[in-house]
Design a protein around this motif. Structure first.
Motif, PDB file in Angstrom:
ATOM      1  N   HIS A  66       0.813  -0.845  -0.197  1.00 55.11           N
ATOM      2  CA  HIS A  66       0.083   0.501   0.119  1.00 55.11           C
ATOM      3  C   HIS A  66       0.842   1.067   0.059  1.00 55.11           C
ATOM      4  N   SER A  69       1.399   3.661   2.678  1.00 54.45           N
ATOM      5  CA  SER A  69       0.105   4.273   3.501  1.00 54.45           C
ATOM      6  C   SER A  69      -0.208   2.954   4.957  1.00 54.45           C
ATOM      7  N   GLY A  71      -2.207   0.336   7.219  1.00 55.73           N
ATOM      8  CA  GLY A  71      -4.236  -0.242   6.581  1.00 55.73           C
ATOM      9  C   GLY A  71      -4.451  -1.384   7.724  1.00 55.73           C
ATOM     10  N   HIS A 133     -12.465  -1.426   5.098  1.00 55.75           N
ATOM     11  CA  HIS A 133     -10.862  -0.967   5.241  1.00 55.75           C
ATOM     12  C   HIS A 133     -10.680   0.598   5.141  1.00 55.75           C
ATOM     13  N   TYR A 135      -7.505   3.193   5.384  1.00 55.17           N
ATOM     14  CA  TYR A 135      -5.725   3.283   5.570  1.00 55.17           C
ATOM     15  C   TYR A 135      -5.767   5.063   4.982  1.00 55.17           C
ATOM     16  N   LEU A 139      -4.344   6.039   0.259  1.00 52.82           N
ATOM     17  CA  LEU A 139      -4.182   5.480  -0.800  1.00 52.82           C
ATOM     18  C   LEU A 139      -3.578   6.548  -2.182  1.00 52.82           C
ATOM     19  N   PRO A 164      -9.007   0.567  -3.849  1.00 56.99           N
ATOM     20  CA  PRO A 164      -8.906  -0.625  -2.433  1.00 56.99           C
ATOM     21  C   PRO A 164      -8.177  -1.787  -2.737  1.00 56.99           C
ATOM     22  N   GLU A 165      -7.314  -2.061  -2.488  1.00 51.05           N
ATOM     23  CA  GLU A 165      -7.180  -3.536  -2.500  1.00 51.05           C
ATOM     24  C   GLU A 165      -6.920  -3.475  -4.130  1.00 51.05           C
TER      25      GLU A 165
END
Length: 295
Positions: A66, A69, A71, A133, A135, A139, A164-165
């Motif tokens: 990430h 960041s 998480g 989630h 961060y 992100l 995200p992800e």
């Protein structure tokens, strides 16, 4: 683990409880995508982004980090499978509903829906696999990795992203609009005069033909939507004189208050953290007769 991670864990747990309580039903689809992961930003600010993600079989995120960041996640329903790099090899774990995980900077992992969370033959499940989630900072980039035949971790590419992800399936405009409005202030027509008296600047983004047909607002800056970010960004060479810094209170106005919400969210995304829009747009002002030039 870091000092920040426990805060993110607590945050995702709180937001997961809100999802379970129905507080985010307005942004949740009536039918979950079956072939692609889905996500929506629940809210965010300069320090943290919070997302809700659904997971489907056989759709991993690839091994990734990430960037800068931190998480954390909390599983809302179903179960996730995580593979993470421990410095020598990949290790696997299952995270069930209520379970959590936190990630330091540089954490490399791959996440997918656990095989036990759905029927192996049909890929269907009684309930969707969902996770919240967070961060911090939000992100901006991710790098992707592979494990070499010699058992070493090798970076294969890096991408700028705020998803995200890793990238997921698309979002409809209703979900995008709801997500934007979760991140901005909305000024009511009755409150506009007070905002302007306090120093806010209202920007009319309607095209010329609409202004001519519907009327104009005395004192509003006219900036059409396609150049808005360049005109208001204080670091842009194309900025206007009023774009004196990141703290300016901009209020975006369109005809009915829809595109203005997306525009205000875009302004927040570039750093104009006080950007807002006018709820109901010019139509609401005309109906209430409360514009700056009204008696």
């Amino acid at each position: 683990m870091t000092d920040t991670a426990p805060d993110l864990l607590a945050l995702t747990a709180t937001e997961a409880a809100k999802v379970c309580a129905g507080e985010y039903d307005r942004v949740i689809p009536t039918e979950w995508p079956v072939g692609e992961r889905w996500s929506t930003r629940l809210w965010g600010d300069d320090d943290v982004d919070v997302w809700l993600i659904s997971w489907v079989p056989a759709r991993s995120t690839e091994l990734h980090d990430h960037a800068g960041s931190l998480g954390a996640l909390t599983v809302v329903s179903g179960a996730l499978a995580e593979r993470s790099w421990d410095g020598e090899a990949l290790r696997e774990r299952r995270i069930d509903a209520g379970g959590q995980a936190a990630f330091d900077r540089g954490w490399v992992h791959d996440v997918t829906r656990h095989a036990d969370a759905h029927d192996a033959a049909t890929g269907e499940a009684a309930t969707p696999t969902l996770s919240v989630h967070a961060y911090s900072p939000p992100l901006t980039a991710m790098s992707y990795y592979e494990v070499t035949p010699g058992g070493r971790l090798r970076r294969v590419r890096s991408e700028l992203t705020d998803e995200p992800e890793g990238p997921t399936g698309g979002r409809g405009i209703d979900e995008l609009l709801a997500s934007a409005r979760d991140r901005i202030d909305r000024v009511e027509a009755a409150d506009l005069r007070a905002e302007l008296d306090a120093g806010a600047i209202i920007v009319d983004t309607r095209p010329a033909a609409q202004r001519e047909a519907e009327g104009e607002l005395d004192g509003a800056l006219i900036i059409e939507r396609n150049v808005l970010e360049w005109r208001l960004d204080p670091s842009s060479d194309a900025r206007i004189a009023e774009a004196t810094g990141w703290d300016v209170r901009w209020i975006v106005m369109c005809q009915e208050g829809y595109s203005s919400s997306l525009a205000a969210a875009a302004l927040r995304d570039i750093g104009l953290h006080r950007a807002a829009d006018l709820a109901g747009g010019y139509k609401a002002l005309a109906a209430a007769a409360v514009g700056p030039g009204a008696d």
